[in-house]
Write an enzyme that holds these catalytic residues in place. Structure first.
Site, short mmCIF file in Angstrom:
data_model
loop_
_atom_site.label_atom_id
_atom_site.label_comp_id
_atom_site.label_asym_id
_atom_site.label_seq_id
_atom_site.Cartn_x
_atom_site.Cartn_y
_atom_site.Cartn_z
N ASP A 131 0.77 -1.37 0.22
CA ASP A 131 -0.06 0.06 0.09
C ASP A 131 0.81 1.20 -0.18
O ASP A 131 2.21 1.17 0.01
CB ASP A 131 -1.15 -0.06 1.10
N HIS B 9 -7.27 -4.40 10.12
CA HIS B 9 -7.01 -4.27 8.73
C HIS B 9 -5.77 -4.79 8.23
O HIS B 9 -4.80 -5.12 9.14
CB HIS B 9 -6.94 -2.75 8.36
N GLU C 131 -9.75 -1.58 5.17
CA GLU C 131 -10.15 -1.38 6.45
C GLU C 131 -11.60 -2.20 6.45
O GLU C 131 -12.07 -2.94 5.75
CB GLU C 131 -10.80 0.19 6.56
N ASN D 153 -7.59 -2.66 14.29
CA ASN D 153 -9.05 -3.12 13.91
C ASN D 153 -9.22 -4.11 12.89
O ASN D 153 -10.21 -4.40 12.08
CB ASN D 153 -9.61 -1.71 13.17
C1 GLP Z 1 -0.73 0.40 8.79
C2 GLP Z 1 -0.15 -0.42 7.28
C3 GLP Z 1 -0.41 -1.71 7.53
C4 GLP Z 1 0.02 -2.07 8.81
C5 GLP Z 1 -0.64 -1.67 9.88
C6 GLP Z 1 -0.15 -2.10 11.22
O1 GLP Z 1 -1.64 1.20 8.59
N1 GLP Z 1 -0.84 0.30 6.08
O2 GLP Z 1 0.23 -2.32 6.27
O3 GLP Z 1 0.42 -3.65 8.69
O4 GLP Z 1 -0.95 -0.49 9.83
O5 GLP Z 1 0.89 -1.25 11.32
P1 GLP Z 1 1.96 -1.31 12.81
O6 GLP Z 1 2.90 -2.35 12.43
O7 GLP Z 1 2.68 -0.23 12.64
O8 GLP Z 1 0.92 -1.53 13.84
#
Ligand code: GLP
Length: 250
Positions: free
Chosen positions: A67, A151, A156, A149
């Protein structure tokens, strides 16, 4: 789903790096789906350390990031393009032509057709991304983080399981969670993300979760039936998923 619980974040990072490097060892021309966020930073650190001084670690590997934020250029310090440079690309021998990250400004599309509106250009960028994946042997290993959440990538809650790469609006919770990537600025409210179907097409999937803040999400991942309300639950429909968590998240 295969669950692996390790002691702490360092052990998780080492194990994730070992899985990634083993996969490349087995298939030197592997096509990888790669995550961003805080969780995989340790994995990248371990991968860079393991590759240091070893030539050709990533020479024939192709990567597709999951992404990217929409509306900021790749050069922005908060972009996932900058993140990937800092954490991996500047340190290993990936060939630039084999590195793919969605462009949240759709610059190449607009250069080819300056008449297009940004909306249409972003939609075209998403299609271009799907075509680029389809032009390879397909994702062999995709590594994911887990949003609190549920995702995965930027899919989402509510994301259809048959979704492909597209422009999405980020949930309030995600904007808050990612605020520190944009000091003094608003987090972009939209992003380009691989869809859930794009991710599920990967032959093998590794999902990482670390820390107490992810405990509820990993509990739901273990127990809930597949439903778009909790996007990571789609992984339960895939035959080759490893969930790698540390004790705090388990
Ligand atoms: C972000 C990214 C995701 C990631 C997730 C968890 O928003 N777009 O690909 O896996 O949220 O992030 P973190 O590892 O910082 O908790």
């Amino acid at each position: 789903m295969k669950w692996t619980v390790v002691d702490d974040y360092d052990a998780l990072s080492r194990e994730a790096a070992a899985i990634l490097l083993d996969a490349i060892g087995t298939s030197p021309d592997l096509v990888l789906g790669l995550p961003t966020g805080r969780t995989p930073e340790g994995m990248y650190r371990e991968v860079v350390r393991a590759c240091h001084g070893r030539y050709h670690c990533f020479r024939d590997v192709t990567t597709f990031n999951l992404d990217e934020y929409a509306g900021i250029p790749p050069s922005h310090s908060g972009s996932y393009c900058s993140y990937m440079k800092r954490n991996l690309l500047d340190h290993v021998d990936l060939q630039p032509s084999r590195v793919h990250i969605p462009d949240g400004t759709a610059a190449a599309v607009l250069a080819g057709n300056p008449e297009l509106s940004l909306e249409h250009a972003l939609a075209e960028e998403c299609e271009r991304y799907e075509r680029a994946i389809a032009a390879t042997a397909g994702l062999g290993l995709t590594i994911l983080g887990l949003g609190s959440n549920g995702h995965i990538a930027f899919n989402e809650p509510g994301s259809p399981f048959d979704s492909r790469t597209r422009v999405v609006h980020l949930a309030e919770e995600t904007l808050r969670a990612n605020a520190e990537e944009f000091p003094g600025e608003r987090v972009p409210e939209r992003a380009i993300t691989m869809g859930i179907a794009t991710i599920l097409a990967s032959r093998s999937i590794l999902i990482l979760a670390s820390g107490e803040a992810k405990r509820e999400a990993t509990r739901r991942l273990a127990r809930e039936r597949p439903s778009p309300d909790f996007p990571a639950s789609a992984l339960r429909m895939h035959a080759d998923v490893t969930v790698l968590v540390d004790r705090a998240a388990s």
